[in-house]
Design an enzyme around this catalytic site. Structure first.
Site, short mmCIF file in Angstrom:
data_model
loop_
_atom_site.label_atom_id
_atom_site.label_comp_id
_atom_site.label_asym_id
_atom_site.label_seq_id
_atom_site.Cartn_x
_atom_site.Cartn_y
_atom_site.Cartn_z
N ASN A 8 -4.27 32.65 -18.92
CA ASN A 8 -3.32 31.84 -18.17
C ASN A 8 -3.74 30.39 -18.42
O ASN A 8 -4.73 29.92 -17.88
CB ASN A 8 -3.42 32.21 -16.68
CG ASN A 8 -2.41 31.45 -15.84
OD1 ASN A 8 -1.79 30.49 -16.31
ND2 ASN A 8 -2.25 31.88 -14.61
N ARG A 95 0.32 34.38 -20.06
CA ARG A 95 1.34 34.04 -19.08
C ARG A 95 2.14 32.86 -19.64
O ARG A 95 1.57 31.83 -19.99
CB ARG A 95 0.68 33.63 -17.77
CG ARG A 95 1.69 33.14 -16.77
CD ARG A 95 1.03 32.66 -15.51
NE ARG A 95 2.04 32.32 -14.53
CZ ARG A 95 1.90 31.38 -13.61
NH1 ARG A 95 0.77 30.71 -13.53
NH2 ARG A 95 2.85 31.13 -12.77
N HIS A 184 7.17 33.29 -10.84
CA HIS A 184 6.26 34.27 -10.22
C HIS A 184 6.80 35.69 -10.39
O HIS A 184 6.45 36.59 -9.62
CB HIS A 184 6.09 34.06 -8.69
CG HIS A 184 5.37 32.81 -8.29
ND1 HIS A 184 5.69 32.12 -7.13
CD2 HIS A 184 4.35 32.14 -8.86
CE1 HIS A 184 4.89 31.09 -7.02
NE2 HIS A 184 4.07 31.05 -8.05
N HIS A 212 5.61 35.70 -1.90
CA HIS A 212 4.42 35.32 -2.67
C HIS A 212 4.02 33.92 -2.18
O HIS A 212 4.69 32.93 -2.48
CB HIS A 212 4.76 35.30 -4.17
CG HIS A 212 3.65 34.79 -5.04
ND1 HIS A 212 2.97 35.58 -5.94
CD2 HIS A 212 3.09 33.55 -5.14
CE1 HIS A 212 2.04 34.86 -6.55
NE2 HIS A 212 2.10 33.62 -6.08
N ARG A 245 4.23 20.86 -3.32
CA ARG A 245 5.67 20.75 -3.62
C ARG A 245 6.49 20.99 -2.36
O ARG A 245 6.10 21.81 -1.53
CB ARG A 245 6.05 21.79 -4.68
CG ARG A 245 5.52 21.51 -6.05
CD ARG A 245 5.71 22.69 -7.00
NE ARG A 245 4.50 23.47 -7.17
CZ ARG A 245 4.44 24.65 -7.78
NH1 ARG A 245 5.52 25.21 -8.26
NH2 ARG A 245 3.29 25.29 -7.89
N ASP A 286 -4.93 22.55 0.81
CA ASP A 286 -5.44 23.90 0.90
C ASP A 286 -5.04 24.49 2.25
O ASP A 286 -5.14 23.83 3.28
CB ASP A 286 -6.96 23.74 0.81
CG ASP A 286 -7.65 25.04 0.66
OD1 ASP A 286 -8.03 25.60 1.69
OD2 ASP A 286 -7.79 25.50 -0.50
N PHE A 287 -4.59 25.75 2.26
CA PHE A 287 -4.12 26.34 3.52
C PHE A 287 -5.26 26.59 4.50
O PHE A 287 -5.07 26.54 5.70
CB PHE A 287 -3.37 27.64 3.24
CG PHE A 287 -2.15 27.77 4.10
CD1 PHE A 287 -0.96 27.20 3.72
CD2 PHE A 287 -2.20 28.44 5.32
CE1 PHE A 287 0.16 27.30 4.52
CE2 PHE A 287 -1.09 28.54 6.12
CZ PHE A 287 0.10 27.97 5.73
N GLY A 336 -0.54 34.46 1.66
CA GLY A 336 0.11 35.67 2.18
C GLY A 336 -0.90 36.77 2.50
O GLY A 336 -0.73 37.53 3.47
N GLU A 387 -1.63 39.66 -11.15
CA GLU A 387 -0.82 39.29 -12.31
C GLU A 387 -1.53 39.62 -13.62
O GLU A 387 -0.89 39.94 -14.61
CB GLU A 387 -0.47 37.80 -12.23
CG GLU A 387 0.56 37.53 -11.14
CD GLU A 387 0.58 36.09 -10.66
OE1 GLU A 387 -0.40 35.68 -10.01
OE2 GLU A 387 1.56 35.39 -10.94
P1 ADP Z 1 -2.31 29.98 -6.96
O1 ADP Z 1 -2.55 31.26 -7.74
O2 ADP Z 1 -0.89 29.61 -6.77
O3 ADP Z 1 -3.20 28.84 -7.33
P2 ADP Z 1 -3.48 31.47 -4.77
O4 ADP Z 1 -2.64 32.68 -4.69
O5 ADP Z 1 -4.87 31.60 -5.27
O6 ADP Z 1 -2.74 30.28 -5.47
O7 ADP Z 1 -3.54 30.86 -3.27
C1 ADP Z 1 -4.22 29.68 -3.00
C2 ADP Z 1 -4.00 29.33 -1.54
O8 ADP Z 1 -4.49 30.40 -0.72
C3 ADP Z 1 -4.74 28.07 -1.08
O9 ADP Z 1 -3.88 27.30 -0.25
C4 ADP Z 1 -5.88 28.64 -0.26
O10 ADP Z 1 -6.29 27.77 0.75
C5 ADP Z 1 -5.26 29.87 0.32
N1 ADP Z 1 -6.30 30.81 0.76
C6 ADP Z 1 -7.08 31.58 -0.01
N2 ADP Z 1 -7.93 32.30 0.76
C7 ADP Z 1 -7.68 31.96 2.04
C8 ADP Z 1 -8.22 32.32 3.31
N3 ADP Z 1 -9.20 33.21 3.41
N4 ADP Z 1 -7.70 31.75 4.41
C9 ADP Z 1 -6.70 30.85 4.32
N5 ADP Z 1 -6.15 30.45 3.15
C10 ADP Z 1 -6.63 30.99 2.04
#
Ligand code: ADP
Length: 406
Positions: A8, A95, A184, A212, A245, A286-287, A336, A387
Site C-alpha cells: 500500500n 492497493r 474503501h 468503515h 477531511r 486522532d480519535f 469503528g 484489506e
Molecule cells: P487508516 O487506515 O484510515 O489510516 P485506521 O483504520 O488505522 O485508519 O484508523 C485510525 C483511527 O483509529 C485513528 O483516528 C485512531 O485514533 C483510531 N483508533 C485506533 N485505535 C483506537 C482506540 N483504541 N481508541 C480510539 N481510537 C482508536
C-alpha cells in the site's frame, strides 16, 4: 499461489505485508513513514517470533524517495530472514485507489493497465501517482514477479445510476467522467462478506450497512451482496466526517472561498484534505485524543464528536430508507472497531426501529463479534477489516485464473 506481498504505497509512506493465503496468516510486515523528509522511519516485523531481536528491525534516516525506502526495507527484511525471496513470495498485490470507469475488478498489471491508472491521476492526484510509484519500485527491486492491482473503487462499480450520478449538466459530467465512484471498496467487500458468514446468512440475501470509520471514513449500503450506495464520491472527500477531511459540504462554500475570499484552488484543497474534520474542528487528528478531550469536557472536542455522530446518523437513516430493510449494521476500521461510545451513540436513536445494542457486548470483547441483543431486529457487529488479506486473496484469484502459475 500461496505467498503474496501486499503493498500500500502512499505519497510519503509504504505499508507492506507478506501473507500466506493458504493459511490466511501474515508472515511479516513493514511500515515506512515520512519518505522524502529529513528523517524517515522504517519498522520491519517478523510475525510469530518470540525473541525481540528476531522480531523487529527499525531504522531512522533520510529516505529521499520510495525506491530508497523500499531498498532499505528489503535489507532489513533480509536480516530478519523475511525478504520476499526468503519467504517464497510469488506475486505482489497493490492497493490502487482510483480505478475510474475502466476497472471493475482486480487485474494483473500490464503496460496498458499502468497507462490507464496513470490517466486516472487527474481524478485522484493525491493517490494514484503514489500507488503507481509503489508498483514501479517493486518491479525494479523485486524483478520477475507478477503484479496485481486491486482498486478501492472496484466494489462500487455496481452502484445504480441513481446513486452514482451527480445532478449536474449531463454533458459536463460525461465529458470528464464526473460521477460518484466510492472508495474503501476492498474493506466494504471484505467486511460485508464476513458479516454474512458470522450471521450464517447467504451473502446475496442480506441487506446491510457497513461503516468503515478510520482516518478516512465511509459508509455503504449493500443489498443482497450488491453495493447500492456509498458515501464517498468522485474523490474520497465526500460523506462522513474524517480525521482531516470534512465529508459533505455545500459546494457553494468552495465557490465562495475562491471567488469572494481570495483562496486559491490549492489552498482550498489543503483546507479540505488536511485542515478539516477532527483536525479542523478540534485540532485533534486522532480519535483517541479526541475522546480523551471529550471526556474532559473540552468544548471544541465535544462539538467535533457531535458533528461526527450527527453525520453518521444521517447516513445510517438514509441508507435504511434506500435499502427498505436492514439485516445487519457493521462497524470496522480503527475508530469503528475501538470506540464503543461512538457505536452506541450512532445507533442510539434507532430503538424504535428495533436496533438494540447489548452494552456489555459493545464495551467488552475484541475481534469479530455481534454486539446487538438477541431480540434486536437488526444484528449489529464489529468486524475488524483486513484489506491486506483481501488484496492477497484477489491476487490468488487473478493469477490462479490465468492457469499458468502455481
Ligand atoms: P487508516 O487506515 O484510515 O489510516 P485506521 O483504520 O488505522 O485508519 O484508523 C485510525 C483511527 O483509529 C485513528 O483516528 C485512531 O485514533 C483510531 N483508533 C485506533 N485505535 C483506537 C482506540 N483504541 N481508541 C480510539 N481510537 C482508536
Amino acid at each position: 499461489m500461496t505467498r503474496v506481498l501486499v503493498i500500500n504505497s502512499g505519497s510519503s509512506s509504504l505499508k507492506l505485508s507478506i501473507l500466506d493465503t493458504s493459511t490466511e496468516t501474515e508472515m511479516a510486515s513493514a511500515l515506512v513513514e515520512r519518505i522524502g523528509e529529513p528523517v524517515g522511519t522504517i519498522a520491519v516485523r517478523r510475525a510469530g517470533a518470540d525473541d525481540r531481536d528476531e522480531a523487529e528491525r527499525t531504522d531512522e534516516a533520510e529516505f529521499p524517495d520510495h525506491s530508497a525506502a523500499l531498498a532499505r526495507t528489503l535489507e532489513l527484511a533480509a536480516e530478519l530472514e523475511v525478504h520476499p525471496t526468503d519467504l517464497g513470495v510469488q506475486a505482489i498485490g497493490h492497493r490502487v485507489v482510483h480505478g475510474g470507469k475502466a476497472f471493475h475488478a482486480p487485474v494483473e498489471v500490464t503496460p496498458e493497465v499502468e497507462q490507464d491508472v496513470e490517466k486516472l491521476e487527474i481524478l485522484a492526484p493525491l493517490h494514484n501517482p503514489a500507488n503507481l510509484r509503489g508498483i514501479r519500485v517493486a518491479r525494479d527491486l523485486l524483478p520477475g514477479l507478477p503484479h496485481v492491482a486491486v482498486f478501492d473503487t472496484g466494489f462500487f462499480h455496481t452502484l445504480p445510476a441513481a446513486a452514482h450520478t451527480y445532478a449536474i449538466d449531463r454533458e459536463v459530467a460525461d465529458d470528464w467522467d464526473l460521477r460518484r465512484y466510492g472508495f474503501h471498496g476492498t474493506s466494504h467487500e471484505y467486511v460485508s462478506h464476513r458479516t454474512a458468514d458470522l450471521l450464517g446468512r447467504p451473502y446475496d440475501e442480506l441487506h446491510q450497512i457497513v461503516l468503515h470509520l478510520g482516518n478516512g471514513a465511509s459508509a455503504s449500503a449493500i443489498a443482497g451482496g450488491r453495493a447500492v450506495d456509498t458515501s464517498m464520491g468522485l474523490t474520497p472527500l465526500e460523506g462522513l466526517v474524517m480525521g482531516t477531511r470534512p465529508g459533505d459540504v455545500d459546494p457553494g462554500l468552495l465557490i465562495h472561498l475562491i471567488r469572494d475570499r481570495g483562496m486559491t484552488p490549492d489552498e482550498v484543497s489543503t483546507l479540505l484534505n488536511r485542515r478539516s474534520g477532527l483536525e479542523g474542528l478540534a485540532r485533534a487528528r486522532d480519535f483517541r485524543e479526541l475522546m480523551q478531550r471529550v471526556d474532559a469536557g473540552e468544548d471544541d472536542a465535544v462539538l467535533a464528536y457531535d458533528v461526527v455522530v450527527h453525520r453518521l446518523r444521517r447516513y445510517i437513516g438514509g441508507y435504511w430508507a434506500i435499502l427498505g430493510e436492514v439485516g445487519a449494521i457493521t462497524f470496522t476500521a480503527g475508530v469503528g472497531e475501538n470506540v464503543p461510545r461512538l457505536r452506541a451513540d450512532a445507533l442510539a436513536t434507532l430503538a424504535s426501529w428495533g436496533v438494540e445494542i447489548d452494552p456489555e457486548a459493545n464495551e467488552r470483547g475484541s475481534g469479530e463479534r455481534i454486539i446487538s441483543t438477541p431480540s434486536s431486529r437488526v444484528a449489529v457487529l464489529v468486524v475488524p477489516t483486513d484489506e491486506e488479506l483481501a488484496i492477497a486473496r484477489a491476487c490468488d484469484e487473478v493469477l490462479g485464473n490465468t492457469g499458468d502459475r502455481g
